[in-house]
Design a protein around this motif. Structure first.
Motif, PDB file in Angstrom:
ATOM      1  N   VAL A  58       9.440   7.284   9.365  1.00  8.45           N
ATOM      2  CA  VAL A  58      10.133   8.360  10.084  1.00  8.45           C
ATOM      3  C   VAL A  58       9.737   8.371  11.562  1.00  8.45           C
ATOM      4  O   VAL A  58      10.575   8.608  12.443  1.00  8.45           O
ATOM      5  N   LYS A  59       8.452   8.088  11.852  1.00  8.83           N
ATOM      6  CA  LYS A  59       8.000   8.086  13.250  1.00  8.83           C
ATOM      7  C   LYS A  59       8.774   7.052  14.069  1.00  8.83           C
ATOM      8  O   LYS A  59       9.182   7.328  15.198  1.00  8.83           O
ATOM      9  N   GLU A  60       8.973   5.878  13.491  1.00 11.42           N
ATOM     10  CA  GLU A  60       9.719   4.850  14.222  1.00 11.42           C
ATOM     11  C   GLU A  60      11.191   5.231  14.344  1.00 11.42           C
ATOM     12  O   GLU A  60      11.804   4.996  15.384  1.00 11.42           O
TER      13      GLU A  60
ATOM     14  N   GLU B  77      12.306   8.169  14.683  1.00 14.24           N
ATOM     15  CA  GLU B  77      12.368   9.174  15.747  1.00 14.24           C
ATOM     16  C   GLU B  77      12.301   8.522  17.123  1.00 14.24           C
ATOM     17  O   GLU B  77      12.866   9.043  18.089  1.00 14.24           O
TER      18      GLU B  77
ATOM     19  N   LYS C 175       8.009  12.607  24.588  1.00 11.69           N
ATOM     20  CA  LYS C 175       9.323  12.379  25.210  1.00 11.69           C
ATOM     21  C   LYS C 175       9.219  12.150  26.717  1.00 11.69           C
ATOM     22  O   LYS C 175      10.000  11.376  27.280  1.00 11.69           O
TER      23      LYS C 175
ATOM     24  N   SER D 166       5.799   8.876  21.046  1.00  8.25           N
ATOM     25  CA  SER D 166       6.341  10.113  20.475  1.00  8.25           C
ATOM     26  C   SER D 166       6.464  11.199  21.535  1.00  8.25           C
ATOM     27  O   SER D 166       7.165  12.197  21.345  1.00  8.25           O
TER      28      SER D 166
ATOM     29  N   GLU E   5      15.829   7.534  17.809  1.00  4.61           N
ATOM     30  CA  GLU E   5      16.605   8.758  18.059  1.00  4.61           C
ATOM     31  C   GLU E   5      16.287   9.314  19.441  1.00  4.61           C
ATOM     32  O   GLU E   5      17.195   9.759  20.167  1.00  4.61           O
ATOM     33  N   ASN E   6      15.016   9.289  19.834  1.00  4.58           N
ATOM     34  CA  ASN E   6      14.642   9.786  21.161  1.00  4.58           C
ATOM     35  C   ASN E   6      15.181   8.891  22.274  1.00  4.58           C
ATOM     36  O   ASN E   6      15.563   9.388  23.340  1.00  4.58           O
TER      37      ASN E   6
ATOM     38  N   TYR F 209      20.863   1.072  15.941  1.00  7.61           N
ATOM     39  CA  TYR F 209      20.307   1.372  14.619  1.00  7.61           C
ATOM     40  C   TYR F 209      20.371   0.196  13.648  1.00  7.61           C
ATOM     41  O   TYR F 209      19.627   0.168  12.672  1.00  7.61           O
TER      42      TYR F 209
ATOM     43  N   LYS G  50      23.248   5.636  11.455  1.00  8.22           N
ATOM     44  CA  LYS G  50      22.067   6.432  11.791  1.00  8.22           C
ATOM     45  C   LYS G  50      21.646   7.323  10.625  1.00  8.22           C
ATOM     46  O   LYS G  50      20.458   7.419  10.306  1.00  8.22           O
TER      47      LYS G  50
ATOM     48  N   ARG H 274      18.179   7.040   8.555  1.00  4.27           N
ATOM     49  CA  ARG H 274      17.226   8.147   8.385  1.00  4.27           C
ATOM     50  C   ARG H 274      16.769   8.227   6.925  1.00  4.27           C
ATOM     51  O   ARG H 274      15.577   8.387   6.621  1.00  4.27           O
TER      52      ARG H 274
END
Length: 449
Positions: free
Chosen positions: A356-358, A360, A302, A300, A363-364, A388, A343, A347
């Motif tokens: 949601v953590k995965e 993200e 970055k 998480s 997305e990162n 995705y 995507k 979401r």
């Protein structure tokens, strides 16, 4: 078992094959060969015409690529409009997409209802087929089984070689309808015979959409939620068509131009898609994600993630190929419309699945890879649909063995459309030229060799 002497013979033949099948790489430039049917500026060599679909990601000015926002059209209609249309009506869209690609028009409500009923009636395999051709003859690879099963279906067709459009349309619809059943049963045969897992077989349901049937047949309890079916349906729509120049669509054009039967043509397309350079990219994404999770303590963060992504690009970690899978595309430059649409639905599913953590993390990866390419190469790069789609399949608990078969289940609509177009519009067999660069040799009699 091969004897020791035969092993020596085989190894010698392998060495001959290696020695005598390498073209001097300088010849490709010398003779201006369009390797991969690509021009020097990266664009594809124009070899045909199509009305089925088109892909746009740049314009050419002074022989240079100028990046543009990506656009994908099915029969001239932008993919965003198609998706917004069926999502606003809160209905599934893949069947409408099949209709559009095959028949060149959007169906009205009655036409779509009738079409859904027709596909529903075609989903189940012939009596005894599953037992004799799938369960008794399993394969470790579901794509291999899919390809083989298509050819088995040829043998049960009373008129398999008739390439009249009347017959091709009927054959195409049967294959499109049966692909979900074949891959679901093929996977069951695989896990039962090779992975020592329980076997369950659910008959296809006529009242279910393609996406619903896939979830119904691939789960032991047959249960799924509306959002799960909607996301899978969207994924099928996103993968259904990508122009006539992609490898499997072009393969379909090539073999169809010879006048061969529908089963051979579609089996060829499946063989093309099975190649890891074409249909297996989302599996590579999943493998890369697993590797990142194992090696980045706090993914998480970055800065930590960006450092590891740079190591991947520098061929220091993961598979050491220097690729961040799910990023970049041969045509799309600024954006891939399929990735953007999927995507947003991903979401929504991630919120529903408490993932949601995965989400993200994906997305990162997208955001940070764009940063890295701008910083190091001054180059625009975008996420492609594979970034995705693998995430979506994992949230749906779909095994990796079905990732590429699901791609085929979506893309067969396009293959059949391109086949019909080839046969109706272009009667010439596709036969490009290859320049022979070997030297002239004399035949030597056996006693003198």
């Amino acid at each position: 078992m091969i004897s020791e002497s035969n092993i020596k013979t085989l190894n010698k033949l392998i060495e001959h094959a290696k020695e005598n099948n390498k073209i001097n790489p300088t010849y490709y430039d010398l003779y201006d060969i369009k390797r991969g049917l690509r021009n020097n500026n990266g664009t594809g060599v124009l070899v045909g015409l199509t009305e089925v679909g088109s892909v746009h990601g740049y314009v050419i000015e002074d022989d240079k690529k100028i990046p543009r926002e990506g656009k994908l059209f099915y029969r001239g209609i932008e993919i965003n409009e198609i998706v917004n249309g069926f999502q606003e009506d809160k209905r599934y869209g893949f069947e409408e997409t099949i209709y559009l690609l095959l028949f060149g028009k959007l169906p009205n409500k009655k036409e779509l209802d009738d079409f859904n009923k027709l596909l529903g009636s075609m989903r189940n395999l012939p009596s005894g087929f599953n037992e004799n051709f799938i369960l008794k003859l399993p394969s470790k690879d579901v794509m291999n089984l899919l390809q083989r099963t298509i050819l088995f279906l040829y043998s049960l067709d009373d008129n398999p070689d008739d390439i009249s459009i009347n017959n091709i349309v009927k054959q195409s619809l049967y294959l499109i309808a049966r692909f979900p059943t074949i891959i679901a049963y093929g996977y069951q045969a695989k896990v039962y015979n090779y992975d020592n897992k329980s076997l369950f077989i659910h008959p296809a349901r006529e009242d279910y959409s393609t996406a619903e049937n896939i979830l119904h047949m691939s789960r032991a309890d047959s249960k799924f939620t509306r959002i799960e079916a909607e996301v899978l349906d969207l994924s099928l729509v996103m993968h259904a068509e990508h122009g006539g120049g992609n490898n499997s669509a072009f393969a379909t054009h090539v073999v169809s131009s010879s006048g061969t039967d529908t089963y051979s043509a579609i089996a060829t397309a499946v063989g093309s898609l099975k190649g890891p350079k074409h249909g297996g990219a989302n599996i590579k994404v999943r493998n890369m994600i697993d590797n990142i999770k194992e090696n980045v303590k706090n993914y998480s963060n970055k800065e930590e993630l960006k450092k590891y992504l740079k190591q991947i690009l520098n061929k220091e970690v993961f598979d050491k190929q220097g690729l961040i899978y799910g990023m970049g595309h041969a045509i799309y430059t600024i954006s891939d419309p399929r990735a953007m649409l999927l995507k947003e639905k991903a979401r929504e599913l991630a919120i529903d699945k408490n993932a949601v953590k995965e989400f993200e993390l994906y997305e990162n990866i997208e955001l940070l890879t764009k940063e890295i390419f701008l910083e190091q190469k001054n180059k625009l790069i975008c996420a492609n649909v594979d970034l995705y789609s693998g995430f979506v399949y994992s949230m749906l608990n779909i095994p990796q063995e079905l990732y590429t078969p699901l791609f085929a289940t979506a893309r067969i609509a396009s293959w059949c459309a391109h086949r019909i177009e080839q046969i109706l519009s272009d009667k010439k067999i596709i036969r490009p030229a290859y320049k022979n660069v070997s030297s002239i040799n004399k035949y030597v009699k056996l006693k003198d060799r």
